[in-house]
Design an enzyme around this catalytic site. Structure first.
Site, short mmCIF file in Angstrom:
data_model
loop_
_atom_site.label_atom_id
_atom_site.label_comp_id
_atom_site.label_asym_id
_atom_site.label_seq_id
_atom_site.Cartn_x
_atom_site.Cartn_y
_atom_site.Cartn_z
N GLY A 17 40.57 76.36 59.11
CA GLY A 17 41.68 77.32 59.24
C GLY A 17 41.88 78.01 57.90
N THR A 65 44.34 66.45 52.04
CA THR A 65 45.60 67.13 51.71
C THR A 65 46.28 67.59 53.00
OG1 THR A 65 44.38 69.21 51.47
CG2 THR A 65 44.88 68.02 49.44
N ARG A 114 47.16 65.57 56.63
CA ARG A 114 48.16 64.60 57.07
C ARG A 114 47.55 63.21 56.99
NH1 ARG A 114 51.47 67.83 56.30
NH2 ARG A 114 53.00 68.72 57.71
N GLU A 133 54.10 57.62 54.89
CA GLU A 133 54.74 58.08 53.64
C GLU A 133 56.21 57.67 53.61
OE1 GLU A 133 54.03 62.28 53.18
OE2 GLU A 133 51.87 62.01 53.37
N HIS A 154 52.08 63.91 47.94
CA HIS A 154 52.23 65.00 48.92
C HIS A 154 52.79 66.27 48.25
CE1 HIS A 154 52.72 65.81 53.50
NE2 HIS A 154 52.41 66.92 52.84
C1 GLV Z 1 53.06 70.18 54.11
O1 GLV Z 1 52.50 69.15 54.23
C2 GLV Z 1 53.01 71.23 55.06
O2 GLV Z 1 52.58 71.02 56.22
O3 GLV Z 1 53.41 72.35 54.70
#
Ligand code: GLV
Length: 327
Positions: free
Chosen positions: A157, A238, A240, A269, A287
Site C-alpha cells: 500500500g 511497523t 500491527r 501493547e 509504536h
Molecule cells: C498507527 O499505528 C496508525 O495506524 O496510524
C-alpha cells in the site's frame, strides 16, 4: 445545542483549536495514558463525535454507552482494527482514519529500524554508554550489509510503496507480496511481485510488514513462516503487532532461526512477550512510526476536519463508510 466531542487523549493543539473554533464543546481526556474502559464508557455518554486512538476498542458496547446522537468517530491512526466498522455503519455513524499524512514518517521509521537492526546501533549505543567500549576493533559488532540485499515487502500500500522507494535508494532489490499486483510500483520502482508468501520469505534478506491487521493477517508470520526465512534474515514490523506470533518470534530469535528483528509494534501493547526485552538481536521502538511533530499535527487536522464536516452532514475526506451519508 452545542455538539459535544470526546477526545480520548491529549492531542496536538491545532486539532483541538479547530474543533473549538467550529463551536464544538470539547472534553479531552488528559495525559498520555488511555482512559480505563469504565472511564471511557462514562465519558462518551451523550457525545455527538468521538476522537479515538488505536487503544480504544470501539464496539457495540461503546456505541450503546455513547447513545443514539453519536454521528462520527475520527480515529487518530491510519489503522482502524480497533473499530467495529460494521457496527458503526449499522447505526449510521461515520468513521474516519488518517491515511496519507503518515506515509513518509512511517516509511522512514521502517527504514530506520532496518538500518539500526542491520548495523546493531542499539548494542553499540549500550556499549559506549556503559563505558565498556575499548576502542575500534575489526571484529566488533559486525552487522549485515544492506546495499545489494533483497527486501521483501508484505503489503504494497502507501507505506509499503514509500519503503520500497527508500530501499531502492539504498541499492536493495525489492520483492513484494500483496493480495493483488501493484503495477504502478512494478513500473516505477522495478519491484517484483511474488505470489506465494513463503517464496517471498525464503528469498528475502530483510522482510518488512505493511498490511492492515485483519482476521486474515492475524499471525500471518508464525513459526512456519519464520522457519522458511533465511537464518541471516531480519524481520521489521511497523504495522500491527498481532500480524506476528510474538512468542514464536522470541523463539526464532533465541534459536537463531532468523538473525534479528526491528519492532515498532507488539502483540499486546504496551506489554511484551516473555523473553523479548532480554534479546540483544531485536531493536524495540514504542509504536512511534508516525511520531513526528508535523505528522501528528496533520493527523489532528484530518480528525478535526472529518468531525466538523460529518456533524454538518457533509461527507468529509477519509470517511471509511461514506455510505452512511446516503442512508
Ligand atoms: C498507527 O499505528 C496508525 O495506524 O496510524
Amino acid at each position: 445545542m452545542q455538539a459535544k466531542v470526546f477526545i480520548s487523549r491529549d492531542l496536538p493543539q491545532n486539532g483541538i483549536s479547530a474543533l473549538e473554533q467550529a463551536g464544538l464543546k470539547i472534553d479531552v481526556y488528559p495525559g498520555e495514558l488511555p482512559p480505563s474502559r469504565t472511564e471511557l464508557l462514562k465519558r462518551v455518554k451523550g457525545c455527538d463525535a468521538l476522537l479515538t486512538l488505536l487503544s480504544e476498542r470501539v464496539d457495540d458496547e461503546l456505541l450503546t454507552a455513547a447513545g443514539p446522537q453519536l454521528k462520527v468517530i475520527a480515529n487518530f491512526a491510519v489503522g482502524y482494527d480497533n473499530i467495529d466498522l460494521v457496527a458503526c455503519s449499522k447505526r449510521g455513524i461515520a468513521v474516519s482514519n488518517t491515511p496519507g499524512v503518515l506515509t513518509e514518517a512511517t516509511a522512514d521509521h521502517a527504514m530506520m529500524l532496518l538500518l539500526a537492526t542491520a548495523r546493531r546501533v542499539l548494542e553499540g549505543d549500550r556499549l559506549v554508554r556503559q563505558g565498556q567500549w575499548r576502542g575500534w576493533a575489526p571484529l566488533q559488532l559486525l552487522g549485515v550489509e544492506v546495499s545489494g540485499q533483497t527486501l521483501g515487502i508484505i503489503g504494497m500500500g502507501r507505506i509499503g510503496y514509500a519503503l520500497a522507494k527508500r530501499a531502492k535508494a539504498f541499492g536493495m532489490t525489492v520483492l513484494y507480496h500483496n493480495r493483488s499486483r501493484r503495477l504502478k510500483a512494478e513500473t516505477e520502482l522495478s519491484v517484483r511481485y511474488v505470489d506465494n508468501l513463503h517464496n517471498l520469505l525464503s528469498q528475502s534478506d530483510f522482510v518488512s510488514l505493511h498490511t492492515p491487521l485483519t482476521p486474515e493477517t492475524h499471525h500471518l508470520i508464525g513459526q512456519a513462516e519464520l522457519a522458511v526465512m533465511k537464518k541471516s534474515s531480519v524481520l521489521i514490523n511497523t504495522a500491527r503487532g498481532p500480524i506476528i506470533d510474538e512468542q514464536a518470534l522470541v523463539e526464532a530469535l533465541k534459536t537463531a532461526t532468523i538473525w534479528a528483528a526491528g519492532l515498532d509494534v507488539f502483540e499486546r501493547e504496551p506489554s511484551l512477550s516473555a523473553g523479548l526485552a532480554e534479546l540483544s538481536n531485536v531493536t524495540l521502538a514504542p509504536h512511534t512510526g508516525s511520531a513526528t511533530r508535523q505528522t501528528r499535527e496533520a493527523m489532528a487536522r484530518l480528525c478535526a476536519t472529518a468531525i466538523i464536516a460529518a456533524l454538518k452532514g457533509e461527507a468529509a475526506p477519509n470517511i471509511l463508510n461514506s455510505e452512511v451519508f446516503s442512508s
